[in-house]
Motif scaffolding. Structure first.
Motif, mmCIF file in Angstrom:
data_model
loop_
_atom_site.group_PDB
_atom_site.id
_atom_site.type_symbol
_atom_site.label_atom_id
_atom_site.label_comp_id
_atom_site.label_asym_id
_atom_site.label_seq_id
_atom_site.Cartn_x
_atom_site.Cartn_y
_atom_site.Cartn_z
ATOM 1 N N THR A 1 0.786 -1.150 -0.056
ATOM 2 C CA THR A 1 0.126 -0.010 0.121
ATOM 3 C C THR A 1 0.889 1.073 0.178
ATOM 4 O OG1 THR A 1 -1.691 -1.111 1.335
ATOM 5 C CG2 THR A 1 -2.011 1.178 1.230
ATOM 6 N N MET A 2 1.965 1.216 0.687
ATOM 7 C CA MET A 2 2.637 2.401 0.905
ATOM 8 C C MET A 2 3.334 2.647 -0.363
ATOM 9 S SD MET A 2 6.324 2.334 3.007
ATOM 10 C CE MET A 2 7.863 3.436 2.612
ATOM 11 N N LYS A 3 3.971 1.806 -0.985
ATOM 12 C CA LYS A 3 4.533 2.058 -2.481
ATOM 13 C C LYS A 3 3.602 2.619 -3.447
ATOM 14 C CE LYS A 3 8.413 2.043 -2.336
ATOM 15 N NZ LYS A 3 9.328 3.038 -2.240
ATOM 16 N N LEU A 4 2.328 1.832 -3.402
ATOM 17 C CA LEU A 4 1.447 2.145 -4.391
ATOM 18 C C LEU A 4 0.852 3.869 -4.153
ATOM 19 C CD1 LEU A 4 -0.277 1.352 -6.538
ATOM 20 C CD2 LEU A 4 -2.173 0.569 -4.941
ATOM 21 N N THR A 5 0.580 4.097 -2.822
ATOM 22 C CA THR A 5 0.230 5.448 -2.761
ATOM 23 C C THR A 5 1.342 6.596 -2.550
ATOM 24 O OG1 THR A 5 0.478 4.976 -0.155
ATOM 25 C CG2 THR A 5 -1.475 4.622 -1.222
ATOM 26 N N GLY A 6 2.429 6.036 -2.741
ATOM 27 C CA GLY A 6 3.747 7.077 -2.827
ATOM 28 C C GLY A 6 4.124 7.704 -1.459
ATOM 29 N N ASP A 7 3.947 6.932 -0.166
ATOM 30 C CA ASP A 7 3.851 7.417 1.052
ATOM 31 C C ASP A 7 5.605 6.872 1.393
ATOM 32 O OD1 ASP A 7 1.768 8.658 2.290
ATOM 33 O OD2 ASP A 7 0.650 6.857 1.690
ATOM 34 N N ASP A 8 5.971 7.506 2.424
ATOM 35 C CA ASP A 8 7.421 6.994 2.507
ATOM 36 C C ASP A 8 7.735 6.580 4.251
ATOM 37 O OD1 ASP A 8 7.178 9.148 4.458
ATOM 38 O OD2 ASP A 8 9.133 10.144 3.687
ATOM 39 N N ASN A 9 6.736 6.402 4.696
ATOM 40 C CA ASN A 9 6.689 5.541 5.902
ATOM 41 C C ASN A 9 5.609 4.633 6.083
ATOM 42 O OD1 ASN A 9 6.345 4.765 8.760
ATOM 43 N ND2 ASN A 9 7.715 6.640 9.120
ATOM 44 N N VAL A 10 5.641 3.469 6.260
ATOM 45 C CA VAL A 10 4.916 2.181 6.258
ATOM 46 C C VAL A 10 3.983 2.610 7.361
ATOM 47 C CG1 VAL A 10 5.960 0.721 7.950
ATOM 48 C CG2 VAL A 10 4.491 -0.113 6.329
ATOM 49 N N ARG A 11 3.923 3.414 8.448
ATOM 50 C CA ARG A 11 3.127 3.467 9.313
ATOM 51 C C ARG A 11 1.838 4.588 8.668
ATOM 52 N NH1 ARG A 11 7.999 3.026 10.979
ATOM 53 N NH2 ARG A 11 8.383 2.380 12.919
ATOM 54 N N GLU A 12 2.151 5.292 7.798
ATOM 55 C CA GLU A 12 1.098 5.787 7.248
ATOM 56 C C GLU A 12 -0.144 5.014 6.599
ATOM 57 O OE1 GLU A 12 0.640 9.205 7.150
ATOM 58 O OE2 GLU A 12 2.556 10.125 6.869
ATOM 59 N N THR A 13 0.167 3.642 6.325
ATOM 60 C CA THR A 13 -0.546 2.991 5.611
ATOM 61 C C THR A 13 -0.939 1.512 6.625
ATOM 62 O OG1 THR A 13 1.244 1.907 4.331
ATOM 63 C CG2 THR A 13 0.097 3.465 3.392
ATOM 64 N N THR A 14 -0.700 2.033 7.899
ATOM 65 C CA THR A 14 -1.217 0.916 9.007
ATOM 66 C C THR A 14 -2.078 1.594 9.674
ATOM 67 O OG1 THR A 14 1.168 0.201 8.539
ATOM 68 C CG2 THR A 14 -0.305 -0.526 10.742
ATOM 69 N N LEU A 15 -3.264 0.801 9.793
ATOM 70 C CA LEU A 15 -4.650 1.548 10.677
ATOM 71 C C LEU A 15 -3.976 1.921 12.110
ATOM 72 C CD1 LEU A 15 -7.632 -0.252 9.936
ATOM 73 C CD2 LEU A 15 -7.293 1.987 9.610
ATOM 74 N N PHE A 16 -3.486 0.987 12.782
ATOM 75 C CA PHE A 16 -2.947 1.418 14.192
ATOM 76 C C PHE A 16 -1.453 0.660 14.191
ATOM 77 C CE2 PHE A 16 -7.601 1.184 14.179
ATOM 78 C CZ PHE A 16 -7.912 2.699 14.937
ATOM 79 N N PRO A 17 -0.506 1.203 14.092
ATOM 80 C CA PRO A 17 0.826 0.783 13.892
ATOM 81 C C PRO A 17 1.394 0.162 15.170
ATOM 82 C CG PRO A 17 0.973 2.681 13.031
ATOM 83 C CD PRO A 17 -0.652 2.690 13.430
ATOM 84 N N ARG A 18 1.986 -0.935 15.321
ATOM 85 C CA ARG A 18 2.632 -1.741 16.326
ATOM 86 C C ARG A 18 4.059 -1.471 15.949
ATOM 87 N NH1 ARG A 18 -0.994 0.208 18.181
ATOM 88 N NH2 ARG A 18 -3.090 -0.989 19.128
ATOM 89 N N ASP A 19 4.875 -0.873 16.588
ATOM 90 C CA ASP A 19 6.500 -0.617 16.562
ATOM 91 C C ASP A 19 6.977 -0.797 17.828
ATOM 92 O OD1 ASP A 19 6.127 1.951 17.273
ATOM 93 O OD2 ASP A 19 6.111 2.675 15.330
ATOM 94 N N MET A 20 8.281 -0.714 17.655
ATOM 95 C CA MET A 20 9.118 -0.590 19.033
ATOM 96 C C MET A 20 8.399 0.551 20.174
ATOM 97 S SD MET A 20 12.978 -1.060 17.862
ATOM 98 C CE MET A 20 13.537 -1.099 19.693
ATOM 99 N N SER A 21 7.870 1.273 19.813
ATOM 100 C CA SER A 21 7.615 2.449 20.958
ATOM 101 C C SER A 21 5.983 2.621 20.891
ATOM 102 C CB SER A 21 7.977 3.757 20.663
ATOM 103 O OG SER A 21 7.438 4.220 19.350
ATOM 104 N N ARG A 22 5.078 1.793 19.969
ATOM 105 C CA ARG A 22 3.697 2.152 20.139
ATOM 106 C C ARG A 22 2.799 1.052 20.286
ATOM 107 N NH1 ARG A 22 0.643 6.352 18.713
ATOM 108 N NH2 ARG A 22 2.554 7.785 17.994
ATOM 109 N N LEU A 23 1.977 1.058 21.286
ATOM 110 C CA LEU A 23 1.039 -0.102 21.559
ATOM 111 C C LEU A 23 -0.465 0.393 21.588
ATOM 112 C CD1 LEU A 23 2.783 -2.081 24.463
ATOM 113 C CD2 LEU A 23 1.910 -3.032 22.142
ATOM 114 N N GLU A 24 -0.529 1.824 21.487
ATOM 115 C CA GLU A 24 -1.746 2.625 21.646
ATOM 116 C C GLU A 24 -1.814 3.432 20.397
ATOM 117 O OE1 GLU A 24 -2.174 4.298 25.482
ATOM 118 O OE2 GLU A 24 -2.882 2.584 26.214
ATOM 119 N N PRO A 25 -3.018 4.076 19.729
ATOM 120 C CA PRO A 25 -4.123 3.278 20.281
ATOM 121 C C PRO A 25 -4.464 2.019 19.655
ATOM 122 C CG PRO A 25 -4.600 5.151 18.428
ATOM 123 C CD PRO A 25 -2.976 5.028 18.928
#
Length: 443
Positions: free
Chosen positions: A419-443
């Motif tokens: 989705t990210m490459k198709l929409t031309g975004d540069d961060n995968v979090r932009e195309t993730t509804l509620f991202p889960r990464d090293m620092s984010r558990l909410e919302p």
């Protein structure tokens, strides 16, 4: 006693129904959220947000039957009015208001200016207020496109005779292995969150021949980059009775061809809103791993640092090379070194240091990993022994092959990356509804 007889016909109309012939000039009811209010004095424009897009409503003082001061942005309402043509309004129509019913009102002002065409705020703010930021038309359009990618995956594979399956995400062993596992206590027993449905997909090939799944996978990778997530959605399929891993690449190419046409037909509004350029899928070049590394190194003067894997910069250069030389948006890179592929990957009979596997790169990023799997029981056990692996915890998986399996292969596609490459975004979090990464558990 009452009888429930199914879906009821609603008195309120959706945007598609408002655009039908014969509706103009009619008095209608429409519900929605107040996206914004533009007060011009005796006349005001109340813009409603609906699932199909925006609907412009015209308020006229002394005519519309209510006081504009009673309507707040973000309120949900049901309006009554007459449908009229308007060249400047979204979709060419507007509703001249004759009444309103307030369904709910906000308890606080909006934290983000969601009515703006582009939400010019930090990614952190957008993620902190995710349920609100997604009310912006451009923000939510990304996830309509994402829906189309999943819809295309399902519809195409159903048409190719695949069966949809749902596999467990808690397990005792991982298909990928390594240290990037989320470990948990499962009723006083050690367990992990699955990195891939790989084992289960292969097991089910022995049942249905062709299977697929769309589901989350979990990677405990300590990478805080624009391309990594610790939970993402994987589009997986596995197919039996293949002649070679090329059959798997051909199936993915078919999926991409089908889905890009689906997006053009069913998601034209979102493509326009986001300014998406639909990629070429008619022919996708496939080039060997060792060959393309050498070609890119020579073409762009970049020294080969890792002979066994592709670095992110190399993925960018390979995609650039494919675009410049072959006018290709996608490129398959095949025959990855065996030492960088899982134990179940089939080695190339012509040179066992390489595997019958591939990645698919799209506009500078790997979005797919796949290939042919070892289907022979003795060969699979031998490969495990060669890698110093034990059969402990793998008995159920291995028994699948002990009792016969056809030649098979499959792949996994990272939905958010695609989705990210198709929409031309540069961060995968932009195309993730509620991202889960090293620092984010909410919302």
């Amino acid at each position: 006693m009452e009888l429930v007889k199914g879906v009821k016909k609603s008195e309120t109309l959706e945007l598609a129904e408002l655009l039908e012939k014969g509706v103009k000039g009619q008095t209608v009811k429409v519900n929605g959220a107040v996206h914004t209010i533009r007060d011009m004095g005796t006349v005001a424009f109340v813009i409603l947000r609906k699932r199909g897009g925006l609907v412009q409503c015209v308020y006229e003082k002394g005519v519309s039957g209510f006081d504009l001061k009673d309507v707040k942005e973000a309120a949900t309402v049901e309006v009554t009015g007459v449908v009229a043509e308007s060249e400047k309004a979204p979709h060419g129509i507007e509703i001249r208001l004759r009444g309103i019913r307030i369904l709910s009102e906000p308890a606080a002002p909006m934290p983000l200016p969601i009515a703006k065409w582009k939400l010019n705020t930090s990614l952190e703010a957008k993620l902190n207020y995710r349920p609100i930021s997604l009310r912006n038309l451009r923000e939510r359009a990304r996830f309509r496109i994402q829906e189309g990618l999943v819809r295309g995956f399902r519809d195409f594979l159903y048409g190719e005779g695949f069966t949809e399956i749902h596999t467990p995400k808690i397990g005792a062993k991982s298909a990928e292995g390594g240290a990037n596992l989320f470990r948990l206590d499962y009723f006083h027993r050690p367990a992990i969150l699955q990195q891939s449905p790989q084992f289960y997909k292969q097991m089910m090939v022995g049942v249905f021949d062709r299977v697929f799944e769309t589901a989350p996978v979990f990677r405990a990778e300590k990478h805080n980059t624009k391309r990594h997530l610790n939970e993402y959605t994987s589009l997986d399929f596995e197919m039996g009775y293949i002649e070679g891993f090329e059959d798997v690449m051909a199936m993915e190419t078919g999926y991409l061809q089908y889905t890009m046409k689906l997006l053009e037909k069913e998601y034209a509004d979102e493509i326009r809103i986001l300014g998406i350029e639909i990629p070429k899928t008619e022919d996708i070049p496939a080039v060997r791993f060792d060959e393309i590394k050498k070609l890119v190194s020579e073409e762009y003067g970049r020294k080969i640092r890792s002979p066994y894997d592709l670095e992110p910069e190399e993925e960018v250069l390979i995609s650039r090379y494919a675009k410049e030389k072959w006018d290709a948006d996608f490129v398959f890179v095949t025959h990855y070194p065996s030492r960088k592929r899982p134990f179940y990957a089939m080695d190339d009979p012509a040179d066992p240091t390489y595997t019958l596997s591939f990645d698919l790169l799209f506009r500078g990023m790997e979005i797919t990993t796949g290939g042919q799997r070892i289907h022979d029981y003795e060969s699979l056990v031998a490969k495990m022994e060669q890698r110093g692996m034990t059969e402990e915890g793998m008995e159920q998986y291995l028994s699948t092959f002990k009792y016969g399996m056809p030649p098979h292969g499959g792949l996994g596609i990272g939905l958010e990356r695609l989705t990210m490459k198709l929409t031309g975004d540069d961060n995968v979090r932009e195309t993730t509804l509620f991202p889960r990464d090293m620092s984010r558990l909410e919302p």
